[in-house]
Write an enzyme that holds these catalytic residues in place. Structure first.
Site, PDB file in Angstrom:
ATOM      1  N   GLY A  15       0.853  -1.201   0.000  1.00  0.00           N
ATOM      2  CA  GLY A  15       0.000   0.000   0.000  1.00  0.00           C
ATOM      3  C   GLY A  15       0.877   1.234   0.000  1.00  0.00           C
ATOM      4  O   GLY A  15       0.548   2.252   0.605  1.00  0.00           O
ATOM      5  N   THR A  17       1.511   3.461  -2.113  1.00  0.00           N
ATOM      6  CA  THR A  17       1.079   4.713  -2.726  1.00  0.00           C
ATOM      7  C   THR A  17      -0.157   5.279  -2.016  1.00  0.00           C
ATOM      8  O   THR A  17      -0.699   6.308  -2.426  1.00  0.00           O
ATOM      9  CB  THR A  17       0.729   4.507  -4.219  1.00  0.00           C
ATOM     10  N   ASP A  19      -2.797   6.659   1.052  1.00  0.00           N
ATOM     11  CA  ASP A  19      -2.874   7.836   1.896  1.00  0.00           C
ATOM     12  C   ASP A  19      -2.135   7.643   3.232  1.00  0.00           C
ATOM     13  O   ASP A  19      -1.388   8.512   3.681  1.00  0.00           O
ATOM     14  CB  ASP A  19      -4.383   8.056   2.149  1.00  0.00           C
ATOM     15  N   ARG A  49       0.286  -0.530  -6.584  1.00  0.00           N
ATOM     16  CA  ARG A  49      -0.251  -1.010  -7.858  1.00  0.00           C
ATOM     17  C   ARG A  49      -0.034  -0.013  -8.979  1.00  0.00           C
ATOM     18  O   ARG A  49      -0.372  -0.268 -10.111  1.00  0.00           O
ATOM     19  CB  ARG A  49      -1.730  -1.353  -7.689  1.00  0.00           C
ATOM     20  N   LYS A 155      -5.998  -1.268  10.833  1.00  0.00           N
ATOM     21  CA  LYS A 155      -7.404  -1.380  11.188  1.00  0.00           C
ATOM     22  C   LYS A 155      -8.256  -1.221   9.924  1.00  0.00           C
ATOM     23  O   LYS A 155      -7.792  -0.586   8.995  1.00  0.00           O
ATOM     24  CB  LYS A 155      -7.601  -0.326  12.240  1.00  0.00           C
ATOM     25  N   ASP A 184      -3.771  -0.186  16.851  1.00  0.00           N
ATOM     26  CA  ASP A 184      -4.814   0.742  17.256  1.00  0.00           C
ATOM     27  C   ASP A 184      -4.044   2.036  17.492  1.00  0.00           C
ATOM     28  O   ASP A 184      -3.353   2.174  18.510  1.00  0.00           O
ATOM     29  CB  ASP A 184      -5.499   0.287  18.548  1.00  0.00           C
ATOM     30  N   HIS A 185      -4.133   2.966  16.535  1.00  0.00           N
ATOM     31  CA  HIS A 185      -3.191   4.097  16.591  1.00  0.00           C
ATOM     32  C   HIS A 185      -3.405   4.965  17.832  1.00  0.00           C
ATOM     33  O   HIS A 185      -2.515   5.712  18.224  1.00  0.00           O
ATOM     34  CB  HIS A 185      -3.216   4.911  15.295  1.00  0.00           C
ATOM     35  N   GLU A 223     -15.016  14.646  16.619  1.00  0.00           N
ATOM     36  CA  GLU A 223     -14.291  15.152  15.439  1.00  0.00           C
ATOM     37  C   GLU A 223     -15.154  16.183  14.730  1.00  0.00           C
ATOM     38  O   GLU A 223     -16.382  16.100  14.783  1.00  0.00           O
ATOM     39  CB  GLU A 223     -14.030  14.023  14.451  1.00  0.00           C
ATOM     40  N   HIS A 247     -10.777   2.098  19.505  1.00  0.00           N
ATOM     41  CA  HIS A 247     -10.139   3.184  20.263  1.00  0.00           C
ATOM     42  C   HIS A 247     -10.794   3.431  21.623  1.00  0.00           C
ATOM     43  O   HIS A 247     -10.112   3.531  22.641  1.00  0.00           O
ATOM     44  CB  HIS A 247     -10.182   4.488  19.471  1.00  0.00           C
ATOM     45  N   LYS A 352     -12.917  19.308  17.647  1.00  0.00           N
ATOM     46  CA  LYS A 352     -12.118  18.079  17.622  1.00  0.00           C
ATOM     47  C   LYS A 352     -11.455  17.939  18.981  1.00  0.00           C
ATOM     48  O   LYS A 352     -10.651  18.796  19.385  1.00  0.00           O
ATOM     49  CB  LYS A 352     -11.048  18.183  16.526  1.00  0.00           C
TER      50      LYS A 352
HETATM   51  C1  BG6 Z   1      -9.806   6.110  12.676  1.00  0.00           C
HETATM   52  C2  BG6 Z   1     -11.232   6.117  12.183  1.00  0.00           C
HETATM   53  O1  BG6 Z   1      -9.494   4.877  13.251  1.00  0.00           O
HETATM   54  O2  BG6 Z   1      -9.643   7.144  13.651  1.00  0.00           O
HETATM   55  C3  BG6 Z   1     -11.589   7.466  11.613  1.00  0.00           C
HETATM   56  O3  BG6 Z   1     -11.387   5.119  11.201  1.00  0.00           O
HETATM   57  C4  BG6 Z   1     -11.301   8.557  12.593  1.00  0.00           C
HETATM   58  O4  BG6 Z   1     -12.947   7.497  11.209  1.00  0.00           O
HETATM   59  C5  BG6 Z   1      -9.883   8.441  13.145  1.00  0.00           C
HETATM   60  O5  BG6 Z   1     -11.463   9.793  11.943  1.00  0.00           O
HETATM   61  C6  BG6 Z   1      -9.658   9.419  14.269  1.00  0.00           C
HETATM   62  O6  BG6 Z   1      -8.305   9.416  14.587  1.00  0.00           O
HETATM   63  P1  BG6 Z   1      -7.626  10.676  15.256  1.00  0.00           P
HETATM   64  O7  BG6 Z   1      -6.225  10.249  15.530  1.00  0.00           O
HETATM   65  O8  BG6 Z   1      -7.737  11.805  14.281  1.00  0.00           O
HETATM   66  O9  BG6 Z   1      -8.422  10.951  16.499  1.00  0.00           O
END
Ligand code: BG6
Length: 494
Positions: A15, A17, A19, A49, A155, A184-185, A223, A247, A352
C-alpha cells in the site's frame, strides 16, 4: 527516551502509494531517521499497484515528508532516507509479483546486510489482508527459522466478530501471535501512554481511583470532520465499529484497569482484558436505557455550510448508519461497582477533542456547600489536540467575602517549548522494529471488543433502535445530553 534500534531489517510496506503511507508512515519514518533511531542496516520497500520507478516514488515521498513531518527536512537526513527507499509495482494477488519482490529483498539483504529480517506493514484496505498473508506464506516469505518476520495489520481488524476470527486464524497460521502487530493508533498517542504513568507513578491519583471517590468517568472523542471520502467504507461500519470497538474501549481499559504486576507486555494486556471481561452485559434494556445513536444532518462547521451524512455521494440517501454514539456503562468489579462510565464519539461535532474526564464525588453539604452547589473536582486527561492534564478545584475568591470559585491547574504538555510530541505512528513503528507489542492489541482484546459491540449491533438491528439526527457542528443529539441530565450530571468540556 527512545533508543536507537538495532534490528537489521527490511520494512516492506504494502500500500506504498496510499494515503496512510504518505500522510503517516513515511513522515514518521523520516522523523525516526532524523532522530537517528533507525538501525544502520535498514531499508524500505514499498509495494503499490501504480507504475513508478524508484526515483519518481522517492520524489513523491519527499513531498509527503515535507508536508507532514514534525521536524524540518534537512538534506543530509533526507538523503540518508531517500537512498534506502525502493518501489515495486504489482497487484497484491499476483504470484509473479511476490517472486520479484522476494528476489528484490534477497538482493537488498546483501546490499544492506539485513540478514533476511522482514517487517511487513499492511497499509492496504482490509480485503487484501488475507490475500497478502497467504501469498507471503505460499512464497516462503513469512517464516524463516534463522530470521525475524513480523507483520503489522492496520485497522479495521475484521468487520465483525466472525470475520475478525477468520482473519486472525489466517494470520496466526502464518505469523505467530508475538509477531502479529494489530494497530490501534490511539495507543501510540502520547497522552494515552501517559494514562498509566499518571495513575501508577503518582500516589495522589491512584489512591482515589475507585468508586469511593469517583462519581463518574467520561471518555469522549469528537471530530469536526465528516466521513470525507470514506463514505463507502463508513456505510459498512458506522461509529460503533469505527471508533467504539477499538479506540474507545482501549481508552476505557487503560483508564479502568488494575495495576499490572509489572510493565511487561503481557501483564499489561492481561489487565486490560480483565476490564473488557467485566463490562456490564449488553441486553435490550441496557441498549434502550443507556445508548444513543445519531447521524449528522446539515449544519455549520466554523463558517462553512456542510451537507448531511446522507447527502454524501458514497452514502445511501436513506442510510441509517450512525455517525455518533453515546453510552453509559458499568464495569462490574470491586473497584468500579456503581461508577458510571460515559463514552461518546461522533463526527461533525462542534470541536475536535479527545479527553478523559474523571469527576470526583462531591463533599457532604455541611460547610461551604450548604447554600449552593460547588463545582466538583475534575481531573482531565487531554489527549488531543491539546495534550496535557488539568485539575479543577475550588478556592476562595481573593477579597473580603467568602466566595468560592473553581480554578484550574492546567499542565499543557504540547505548549512546552521543547516539546514536539511524536506522531502516534512514529512510536508504533519504532516499537514494531524494536519488537515490542505492548501498544498493539492482543487477539483476546480484539475478540472481547467485537463480542461486546456485536451484541449491541444485534439489538439495534432487531429492535430497530431510533437514529437521532443532530446538526453538523453541534454536540450531538439532545438524547445524548439527557443520558446524563436524567442523573443530575452533564458532559464536561474542558
Ligand atoms: C480512525 C477512524 O481509526 O480514527 C476514523 O477510522 C477517525 O474514522 C480516526 O477519523 C480518528 O483518529 P484521530 O487520531 O484523528 O483521532
Amino acid at each position: 527516551m527512545q533508543s536507537r534500534l538495532e534490528l537489521p531489517s527490511l520494512m516492506v510496506i504494502f500500500g506504498g502509494t496510499g494515503d496512510l503511507t504518505h500522510r503517516k508512515l513515511m513522515p514518521s519514518l523520516y522523523n525516526l531517521f532524523y532522530q537517528n533511531l533507525l538501525p544502520d542496516s535498514f531499508a524500505i520497500v514499498s509495494v503499490g499497484r501504480r507504475d513508478f520507478n524508484d526515483e519518481e516514488y522517492r520524489n513523491q515521498v519527499r513531498e509527503s515528508v515535507e508536508r507532514y513531518t514534525r521536524f524540518k527536512v534537512e538534506e543530509a537526513v533526507w538523503e540518508k532516507m531517500r537512498e534506502k527507499i525502493y518501489y515495486i509495482r504489482f497487484n497484491f494477488d499476483d504470484d509473479s509479483g511476490y517472486d520479484s519482490l522476494k528476489a528484490m529483498l534477497e538482493n537488498l539483504d546483501k546490499r544492506y546486510n539485513t540478514l533476511g529480517n522482514r517487517l511487513y506493514y499492511l497499509a492496504v484496505s482490509p480485503e487484501y489482508f488475507e490475500v497478502i498473508v497467504n501469498k507471503l506464506d505460499r512464497h516462503a516469505m513469512a517464516l524463516n527459522e534463522s530470521s525475524i518476520r513480523r507483520i503489522v495489520i492496520e485497522k479495521p481488524f475484521g468487520k465483525d466478530l466472525e470475520s475478525a476470527e477468520y482473519l486472525n486464524e489466517r494470520i496466526t497460521r502464518v505469523f505467530k501471535e508475538e509477531n502479529t502487530y494489530r494497530i490501534d493508533h490511539y495507543l501510540g498517542k502520547e497522552m494515552i501512554q501517559n494514562i498509566m504513568v499518571m495513575r501508577f507513578a503518582n500516589s495522589v491519583f491512584e489512591h482515589l481511583w475507585n468508586n469511593k471517590y469517583i462519581d463518574n468517568i467520561q471518555i469522549s472523542s469528537t471530530e469536526t470532520v465528516g466521513v470525507e471520502n470514506r463514505g463507502g467504507y463508513y456505510e459498512t461500519s458506522g461509529a460503533l465499529k469505527d471508533m467504539i470497538q477499538n479506540h474507545m474501549l482501549q481508552l476505557l481499559a487503560l483508564t479502568a484497569m488494575e495495576p499490572p504486576i509489572n510493565l511487561d507486555t503481557e501483564s499489561i494486556r492481561d489487565e486490560k482484558v480483565k476490564v473488557l471481561r467485566s463490562l456490564q452485559p449488553v441486553t435490550g434494556e441496557f441498549v434502550k436505557e443507556n445508548m444513543v445513536r445519531g447521524q449528522y444532518g446539515r449544519g455549520e462547521i466554523g463558517i462553512h455550510q456542510v451537507n448531511a451524512y446522507r447527502e454524501d455521494e458514497r452514502v445511501s440517501p436513506e442510510s441509517d448508519v450512525e455517525t455518533f454514539v453515546a453510552m453509559k456503562l458499568y464495569i462490574e468489579n470491586y473497584r468500579w461497582a456503581g461508577v458510571p462510565f460515559y463514552i461518546r464519539s461522533g463526527k461533525r461535532m462542534a470541536n475536535k477533542t479527545t479527553e478523559i474526564v474523571i469527576q470526583f464525588k462531591s463533599l457532604p453539604k455541611i460547610l461551604y456547600t450548604k447554600d449552593e452547589d460547588l463545582l466538583p473536582n475534575l481531573l482531565v486527561i487531554k489527549v488531543q489536540p491539546k495534550e496535557g492534564v488539568m485539575f479543577q478545584f475550588n478556592t476562595k475568591r481573593p477579597g473580603t467575602g467568602n466566595d468560592i470559585i473553581p480554578v484550574q491547574m492546567d499542565f499543557c504538555q504540547n505548549c512546552m517549548a521543547e516539546n514536539n510530541s511524536p506522531e502516534a505512528y512514529e512510536r508504533l513503528i519504532h516499537d514494531f522494529i524494536k519488537g515490542d507489542t505492548t501498544l498493539f492489541t492482543r487477539w483476546d482484546e480484539v475478540d472481547f471488543s467485537w463480542r461486546y459491540v456485536e451484541e449491541i449491533l444485534r439489538i439495534w438491528r432487531e429492535e430497530e433502535t431510533d437514529l437521532r439526527s443532530y446538526p453538523s457542528g453541534s454536540w450531538g443529539p439532545e438524547e445524548a445530553h439527557r443520558l446524563l441530565e436524567k442523573e443530575g450530571r452533564k458532559w464536561w468540556l474542558v
